[in-house]
Design a protein around this motif. Structure first.
Motif, PDB file in Angstrom:
ATOM      1  N   LYS A 158       0.804  -1.227   0.000  1.00  0.00           N
ATOM      2  CA  LYS A 158       0.000   0.000   0.000  1.00  0.00           C
ATOM      3  C   LYS A 158       0.832   1.270   0.000  1.00  0.00           C
ATOM      4  CE  LYS A 158      -3.479   0.164   2.845  1.00  0.00           C
ATOM      5  NZ  LYS A 158      -4.265   0.097   4.097  1.00  0.00           N
ATOM      6  N   TYR A 159       2.065   1.178   0.537  1.00  0.00           N
ATOM      7  CA  TYR A 159       2.821   2.400   0.799  1.00  0.00           C
ATOM      8  C   TYR A 159       4.242   2.354   0.231  1.00  0.00           C
ATOM      9  CZ  TYR A 159      -0.804   2.470   4.431  1.00  0.00           C
ATOM     10  OH  TYR A 159      -1.995   2.416   5.116  1.00  0.00           O
ATOM     11  N   HIS A 160       4.735   3.542  -0.127  1.00  0.00           N
ATOM     12  CA  HIS A 160       6.164   3.766  -0.306  1.00  0.00           C
ATOM     13  C   HIS A 160       6.708   4.260   1.033  1.00  0.00           C
ATOM     14  CE1 HIS A 160       6.025   3.202  -4.592  1.00  0.00           C
ATOM     15  NE2 HIS A 160       5.110   4.151  -4.743  1.00  0.00           N
ATOM     16  N   TYR A 161       8.016   4.102   1.277  1.00  0.00           N
ATOM     17  CA  TYR A 161       8.541   4.554   2.556  1.00  0.00           C
ATOM     18  C   TYR A 161      10.031   4.857   2.466  1.00  0.00           C
ATOM     19  CZ  TYR A 161      10.473  -0.157   3.198  1.00  0.00           C
ATOM     20  OH  TYR A 161      11.178  -1.323   3.063  1.00  0.00           O
ATOM     21  N   LEU A 162      10.474   5.643   3.432  1.00  0.00           N
ATOM     22  CA  LEU A 162      11.882   5.912   3.672  1.00  0.00           C
ATOM     23  C   LEU A 162      12.170   5.573   5.128  1.00  0.00           C
ATOM     24  CD1 LEU A 162      12.087   9.418   1.943  1.00  0.00           C
ATOM     25  CD2 LEU A 162      12.978   7.265   1.018  1.00  0.00           C
ATOM     26  N   ILE A 163      13.370   5.098   5.419  1.00  0.00           N
ATOM     27  CA  ILE A 163      13.726   4.710   6.786  1.00  0.00           C
ATOM     28  C   ILE A 163      14.537   5.823   7.432  1.00  0.00           C
ATOM     29  CG2 ILE A 163      14.846   2.985   8.233  1.00  0.00           C
ATOM     30  CD1 ILE A 163      14.544   0.986   5.973  1.00  0.00           C
ATOM     31  N   PHE A 164      14.160   6.213   8.635  1.00  0.00           N
ATOM     32  CA  PHE A 164      14.903   7.242   9.361  1.00  0.00           C
ATOM     33  C   PHE A 164      16.329   6.769   9.635  1.00  0.00           C
ATOM     34  CE2 PHE A 164      10.950   9.273   9.725  1.00  0.00           C
ATOM     35  CZ  PHE A 164      11.105  10.527  10.313  1.00  0.00           C
ATOM     36  N   PRO A 165      17.271   7.705   9.733  1.00  0.00           N
ATOM     37  CA  PRO A 165      18.685   7.329   9.865  1.00  0.00           C
ATOM     38  C   PRO A 165      19.047   6.683  11.198  1.00  0.00           C
ATOM     39  CG  PRO A 165      18.418   9.721  10.045  1.00  0.00           C
ATOM     40  CD  PRO A 165      17.093   9.169   9.608  1.00  0.00           C
ATOM     41  N   GLU A 166      18.241   6.871  12.221  1.00  0.00           N
ATOM     42  CA  GLU A 166      18.538   6.295  13.528  1.00  0.00           C
ATOM     43  C   GLU A 166      17.380   5.429  13.994  1.00  0.00           C
ATOM     44  OE1 GLU A 166      19.712   9.266  16.382  1.00  0.00           O
ATOM     45  OE2 GLU A 166      20.733  10.463  14.863  1.00  0.00           O
ATOM     46  N   SER A 167      17.589   4.704  15.087  1.00  0.00           N
ATOM     47  CA  SER A 167      16.549   3.872  15.695  1.00  0.00           C
ATOM     48  C   SER A 167      16.208   4.398  17.075  1.00  0.00           C
ATOM     49  CB  SER A 167      17.020   2.415  15.810  1.00  0.00           C
ATOM     50  OG  SER A 167      17.306   1.874  14.548  1.00  0.00           O
ATOM     51  N   ASP A 168      15.049   3.990  17.577  1.00  0.00           N
ATOM     52  CA  ASP A 168      14.661   4.319  18.953  1.00  0.00           C
ATOM     53  C   ASP A 168      15.013   3.163  19.867  1.00  0.00           C
ATOM     54  OD1 ASP A 168      13.182   6.940  19.292  1.00  0.00           O
ATOM     55  OD2 ASP A 168      12.197   6.147  17.503  1.00  0.00           O
ATOM     56  N   LEU A 169      15.577   3.490  21.020  1.00  0.00           N
ATOM     57  CA  LEU A 169      15.989   2.493  22.001  1.00  0.00           C
ATOM     58  C   LEU A 169      14.899   2.314  23.048  1.00  0.00           C
ATOM     59  CD1 LEU A 169      18.235   0.665  23.204  1.00  0.00           C
ATOM     60  CD2 LEU A 169      18.991   2.689  24.511  1.00  0.00           C
ATOM     61  N   TRP A 170      14.503   1.051  23.282  1.00  0.00           N
ATOM     62  CA  TRP A 170      13.497   0.745  24.301  1.00  0.00           C
ATOM     63  C   TRP A 170      14.145   0.638  25.687  1.00  0.00           C
ATOM     64  CZ3 TRP A 170       8.235   0.185  24.294  1.00  0.00           C
ATOM     65  CH2 TRP A 170       7.596   0.162  23.058  1.00  0.00           C
ATOM     66  N   GLY A 171      13.361   1.016  26.690  1.00  0.00           N
ATOM     67  CA  GLY A 171      13.812   0.874  28.061  1.00  0.00           C
ATOM     68  C   GLY A 171      12.656   1.045  29.028  1.00  0.00           C
ATOM     69  N   VAL A 172      12.993   1.179  30.296  1.00  0.00           N
ATOM     70  CA  VAL A 172      11.996   1.295  31.354  1.00  0.00           C
ATOM     71  C   VAL A 172      12.179   2.627  32.067  1.00  0.00           C
ATOM     72  CG1 VAL A 172      10.987   0.205  33.398  1.00  0.00           C
ATOM     73  CG2 VAL A 172      12.153  -1.201  31.680  1.00  0.00           C
ATOM     74  N   VAL A 173      11.092   3.378  32.208  1.00  0.00           N
ATOM     75  CA  VAL A 173      11.086   4.595  33.022  1.00  0.00           C
ATOM     76  C   VAL A 173      10.508   4.241  34.380  1.00  0.00           C
ATOM     77  CG1 VAL A 173      10.099   6.899  33.288  1.00  0.00           C
ATOM     78  CG2 VAL A 173      10.904   6.131  31.041  1.00  0.00           C
ATOM     79  N   MET A 174      11.231   4.618  35.421  1.00  0.00           N
ATOM     80  CA  MET A 174      10.853   4.205  36.782  1.00  0.00           C
ATOM     81  C   MET A 174      11.273   5.281  37.780  1.00  0.00           C
ATOM     82  SD  MET A 174      13.897   1.403  37.271  1.00  0.00           S
ATOM     83  CE  MET A 174      13.980   0.999  35.519  1.00  0.00           C
ATOM     84  N   PRO A 175      10.729   5.248  39.002  1.00  0.00           N
ATOM     85  CA  PRO A 175      11.185   6.189  40.029  1.00  0.00           C
ATOM     86  C   PRO A 175      12.669   5.994  40.317  1.00  0.00           C
ATOM     87  CG  PRO A 175       9.115   5.151  40.679  1.00  0.00           C
ATOM     88  CD  PRO A 175       9.589   4.411  39.466  1.00  0.00           C
ATOM     89  N   ASN A 176      13.378   7.077  40.552  1.00  0.00           N
ATOM     90  CA  ASN A 176      14.829   6.975  40.738  1.00  0.00           C
ATOM     91  C   ASN A 176      15.233   6.361  42.070  1.00  0.00           C
ATOM     92  OD1 ASN A 176      14.270   9.048  42.507  1.00  0.00           O
ATOM     93  ND2 ASN A 176      15.305  10.629  41.311  1.00  0.00           N
TER      94      ASN A 176
END
Length: 292
Positions: free
Chosen positions: A154-172
């Protein structure tokens, strides 16, 4: 069903008051009431519940509001597109964006583009893949940014130059914050927050058959809202790095997942899409930039 009537309906839905809506629309209240009554008769459904001092949408009214918003947006977009056909220096471009730190690259490119074409007017809406691709398919937006690989049928696309890193946000001050990274075993039994899309695709891929050991306490389309629940001590947020303020004064920290989990971002547009001159120029520059 007339477009004007849809505009009347949306004004009343937004203001929740017939008098204020009539004033904004520059029509009399009896005229507005008559138009809305005719709309209800045409659809065969009650759209409003009329209280003493305000108006409330019925379930059918809520459904119509979503459809009417798309319809009116599309009509306005068609009008501006035709007005822009001979305008090579300006015009309208519509984007639907996933939530990602990588959007800063697109923002920088739009800023540069606007310096060259100061009459450019751009419109931004945000949402997950389901939300923005729905608008893309309807023609409400020109480009979408997705946090998952698009349907190439359905689509044409371009890939962004970087990736997003997954992690956990929590109380310090929680014990998990002492770790440098977080494994699936560390999360077992904890109340977790995540987007539905991220949970079903990225997190499920990351932990494999251990997904049943994790407990999804609640889902959020926007990570910021999830972080507020984390601050109240209700759970831990699985999200991309940089989306949440984890500075020293925030009371929160971000710890990456281990093994490392990354998600690519994609700029997407429909196949056989007919663009305005300004949107075509934007696409040309984006193609060059993505391939640099």
């Amino acid at each position: 069903m007339e477009l004007r009537t849809m505009r009347y309906f949306l004004a009343v839905a937004r203001e929740e008051n017939m008098t204020r809506a009539a004033e904004l629309l520059h029509v009399t209240q009896p005229t507005l009431s008559k138009q809305l009554k005719s709309l209800e008769d045409e659809l065969g459904k009650k759209l409003f519940i009329r209280h003493s001092f305000h108006i409330e949408l019925t379930d059918e009214g809520v459904l119509l509001r979503k459809r009417a918003e798309d319809l009116v947006t599309m009509a306005d977009k068609i009008t501006t597109e035709f007005l822009s056909l001979d305008d090579v220096l300006g015009g309208e471009i519509y984007f639907g964006l996933a939530e990602s730190y990588q959007i800063r690259h697109l923002a920088a490119k739009i800023k540069s583009f606007k310096n060259t074409y100061p009459d450019l007017r751009y419109h931004i809406t945000s949402g997950d893949t389901e939300q923005v691709t729905e608008k893309l398919d309807k023609g409400v937006i020109d480009f979408a940014v997705l946090a998952e690989e698009p349907n190439t049928d359905k689509y044409h696309y371009l890939i962004f130059p970087e990736s997003d890193l997954w992690g956990v946000v929590m109380p310090n001050d929680c014990s998990l914050a002492e770790k440098q990274s977080v494994s699936v075993d560390d999360l077992t039994g904890l109340p977790l927050f995540c987007s539905e899309q991220g949970w079903s695709k990225d997190i499920s891929r990351w932990c494999g058959n251990k997904i049943d050991n994790l407990h999804l306490e609640g889902s959020f389309r926007l990570s910021y809202n999830g972080s507020l629940f984390v601050k109240e001590g209700l759970g831990y947020l699985l999200t991309f790095e940089h989306l949440i303020d984890t500075s020293l004064d925030s009371g929160l920290v971000f710890r990456p997942l281990t093994p490392r989990l990354e998600t690519k971002l994609y700029l997407v547009w429909k196949k056989y899409q007919m663009f305005t001159p300004i949107a075509n120029k934007m696409l040309e520059e984006l193609r060059e930039w993505f391939h640099e």
